[in-house]
Design a protein around this motif. Structure first.
Motif: not given
Length: 242
Positions: A97-118
């Motif tokens: 559904r989402v089509r945006v211009g400008g910034p690159r977009v990524a989708w990640v499947r994860a639990d908000a209570r254990a985010l896999p990011f620095t």
């Protein structure tokens, strides 16, 4: 309440008797045709408010669902936007559904209570997801958000003023929460969704305890209630510069 493109009562019943993850996988194809999706007016007001304080570099939409918040982030973030959700079905719809211009977009499947990011984000937003977290889970949730923000980064989300006891909405939401508590007492797996469990005073305290500096900003587009308080606020929680 639901248009012809929305879910049937049978589909909603099946969803409600599933886990939260499975329920949203089932609802995903029709989610944008339900009242559960954050209204465009709220999304637009938040985008405008964030535009006054941006631009930002990298943004994260927490519990992104079908991606409405990602579109908000794309208006105010220059480099990248990431949507994270634990429902594969919702993410599949968002990707299509989402089509945006400008910034690159990524989708990640994860639990908000254990985010896999620095600490990789300058801005985190969330829309309509906090009813899926019990009050005792908020400290861990806010700590996770704090951990993925860069120093000086911002966590922002709208909060609608609760309806008063003279409003039909008050009794409708009270009844909904009561039904969900009975459902979760007698049926497994639980489906956590409580509209009246996310209280602004408690949220403010837990955000500060997690290390945020918290500010409440009225979204002027929605006016004020009879007592003079804003109908809709945006919570702006900022991580210190360390």
């Amino acid at each position: 309440m639901f248009g012809p493109e929305g879910p049937s009562l049978r589909e909603l019943a099946v969803q409600a008797l599933s886990s939260v993850e499975r329920g949203y996988d089932l609802l995903a194809p029709k989610f944008d045709h339900t009242p559960f999706r954050t209204p465009d007016s709220v999304l637009s007001a938040v985008a405008t408010a964030l535009g006054r304080t941006g631009p930002y570099g990298d943004g994260l939409d927490l519990c992104c669902g079908t991606g409405a918040g990602v579109e908000v982030l794309a208006e105010v973030c220059r480099r990248s936007v990431t949507g994270v959700d634990f429902s594969a079905g919702m993410l599949d719809v968002a990707r299509r559904r989402v089509r945006v211009g400008g910034p690159r977009v990524a989708w990640v499947r994860a639990d908000a209570r254990a985010l896999p990011f620095t600490p990789a984000f300058d801005l985190v937003v969330s829309f309509g997801a906090f009813g899926h977290f019990l009050p005792r889970e908020l400290p861990g949730l806010f700590a996770q958000v704090h951990s993925v923000l860069r120093p000086g980064g911002c966590f922002a989300f709208p909060v609608v003023a609760p309806a008063g006891p003279t409003s039909p909405a008050y009794w409708m939401l009270l009844g909904f929460d009561a039904v969900m508590r009975v459902r979760n007492a007698v049926w497994r797996p639980p489906f956590v969704m409580y509209y009246r469990a996310f209280r602004l005073g408690e949220v403010h305290s837990e955000l500060e305890r997690a290390g945020f500096q918290v500010e409440l900003r009225a979204l002027r587009e929605f006016g004020r209630r009879r007592d003079g308080s804003p109908r809709v606020r945006m919570v702006v929680a900022r991580r210190g510069a360390d």
